[in-house]
Design a protein around this motif. Structure first.
Motif, PDB file in Angstrom:
ATOM      1  N   LEU A 156       0.826  -1.209   0.000  1.00  0.00           N
ATOM      2  CA  LEU A 156       0.000   0.000   0.000  1.00  0.00           C
ATOM      3  C   LEU A 156       0.860   1.259   0.000  1.00  0.00           C
ATOM      4  O   LEU A 156       0.569   2.225  -0.713  1.00  0.00           O
ATOM      5  N   ILE A 157       1.915   1.254   0.811  1.00  0.00           N
ATOM      6  CA  ILE A 157       2.796   2.431   0.878  1.00  0.00           C
ATOM      7  C   ILE A 157       3.440   2.691  -0.477  1.00  0.00           C
ATOM      8  O   ILE A 157       3.551   3.837  -0.930  1.00  0.00           O
ATOM      9  N   GLY A 173       2.804   5.338  -6.715  1.00  0.00           N
ATOM     10  CA  GLY A 173       2.779   4.682  -8.016  1.00  0.00           C
ATOM     11  C   GLY A 173       1.565   5.078  -8.833  1.00  0.00           C
ATOM     12  O   GLY A 173       1.643   5.223 -10.054  1.00  0.00           O
ATOM     13  N   VAL A 174       0.424   5.273  -8.157  1.00  0.00           N
ATOM     14  CA  VAL A 174      -0.797   5.686  -8.853  1.00  0.00           C
ATOM     15  C   VAL A 174      -0.597   7.050  -9.517  1.00  0.00           C
ATOM     16  O   VAL A 174      -0.999   7.269 -10.666  1.00  0.00           O
ATOM     17  N   LEU A 175       0.046   7.971  -8.798  1.00  0.00           N
ATOM     18  CA  LEU A 175       0.268   9.313  -9.338  1.00  0.00           C
ATOM     19  C   LEU A 175       1.180   9.270 -10.560  1.00  0.00           C
ATOM     20  O   LEU A 175       0.922   9.932 -11.567  1.00  0.00           O
ATOM     21  N   VAL A 176       2.261   8.476 -10.470  1.00  0.00           N
ATOM     22  CA  VAL A 176       3.187   8.366 -11.596  1.00  0.00           C
ATOM     23  C   VAL A 176       2.488   7.704 -12.787  1.00  0.00           C
ATOM     24  O   VAL A 176       2.653   8.117 -13.938  1.00  0.00           O
ATOM     25  N   GLY A 177       1.690   6.676 -12.511  1.00  0.00           N
ATOM     26  CA  GLY A 177       0.979   5.994 -13.583  1.00  0.00           C
ATOM     27  C   GLY A 177      -0.004   6.904 -14.283  1.00  0.00           C
ATOM     28  O   GLY A 177      -0.131   6.869 -15.517  1.00  0.00           O
ATOM     29  N   PHE A 218       7.157  -3.538  -5.579  1.00  0.00           N
ATOM     30  CA  PHE A 218       6.052  -4.171  -6.303  1.00  0.00           C
ATOM     31  C   PHE A 218       4.747  -3.426  -6.067  1.00  0.00           C
ATOM     32  O   PHE A 218       3.881  -3.384  -6.946  1.00  0.00           O
ATOM     33  N   GLY A 219       4.605  -2.826  -4.885  1.00  0.00           N
ATOM     34  CA  GLY A 219       3.437  -1.990  -4.630  1.00  0.00           C
ATOM     35  C   GLY A 219       3.434  -0.765  -5.520  1.00  0.00           C
ATOM     36  O   GLY A 219       2.390  -0.359  -6.057  1.00  0.00           O
TER      37      GLY A 219
END
Length: 240
Positions: free
Chosen positions: A72-73, A78-82, A127-128
């Motif tokens: 989760l951390i 990662g969501v923002l970069v994606g 991996f998160g």
């Protein structure tokens, strides 16, 4: 909701009951033959979250939040970069790279069932992050998490319960986003109530089958589904 939609939802729930993921992977493309995505995605999100919550409760004795926390951390940034990549880079390129990695890793795992090495919990941050990146860019956060868990020295209950914890917490954010955007309509809620008994039945039968599987067979199912996810990731319509 017709017979076709109910059958699709049942089959997807059954596969989910066995593997612990892939409900949306199967339900969304099959339902898209008869329904628009704006009707499918919020419904599948609600159903998938219900499945995650039920499965997590059923496997609560095998679940520890400590296993999910690194994922989760790493996943949040990662969501923002994606999302940034989705806006500035052709998503077809990302889909091709993802598809190649998943197909080759899945086929390799099927041919070589023994894990090559075991990784520590700190790898969960990486991996998160990758899961969040793919979630933000392609709405497919699952593959990196599954690969990560196949490289852990855990039993099948630990693997499956960790999947449920990660996907359940992630799905809450998805549903909140859909609600804020006005996508969860009265029609979606009506279809959800109609489909809920179906997913319960599919989940029950699938989890019964899961209980009879060895760790080796369960891992083969995971690798096979990774290959399927990889094939579905390719932008087959390009050029056609």
């Amino acid at each position: 909701m017709g017979l076709y939609e109910l059958v699709v939802i049942f089959v997807a729930a059954f596969i989910y009951g066995v593997a612990g993921f892939a409900f949306a992977l199967l339900a969304v493309p099959l339902l898209s033959f008869t329904w628009p995505l704006k009707r499918i995605v919020p419904l599948v999100a609600l159903l998938a979250t219900s499945l995650n919550g039920l499965m997590l409760f059923k496997m609560r004795k095998s679940f520890t939040f400590k296993r999910v926390l690194p994922l989760l951390i790493g996943g949040l940034p990662g969501v923002l970069v994606g999302a940034y990549f989705l806006r500035h880079i052709n998503d077809a390129f990302l889909r091709v790279v993802l598809g190649i990695v998943l197909v080759f890793y899945g086929l390799w795992g099927l041919k070589n069932p023994k894990r090559p090495f075991v990784i520590g919990d700190n790898w969960g941050y990486l991996f998160g992050f990758l899961a969040g990146f793919l979630g933000g860019a392609l709405n497919t956060p699952g593959p990196p998490v599954i690969i990560y868990l196949t490289l852990k020295d855990w039993g099948k209950d630990e693997i499956k319960s960790t999947l449920q914890g990660f996907f359940f917490l992630l799905a809450i954010f998805v549903i909140f986003s859909h609600w804020r955007l006005g996508l969860i309509t009265s029609e979606v809620l009506k279809n959800y109530l109609m489909a809920f008994p179906i997913i319960l039945f599919g989940l029950f039968l699938g989890h019964r089958l899961y209980g009879r599987l060895s760790l080796k067979i369960y891992q083969k199912i995971l690798y096979s589904l990774l290959v399927m996810m990889g094939l579905l990731s390719f932008p087959w319509k390009i050029g056609g």
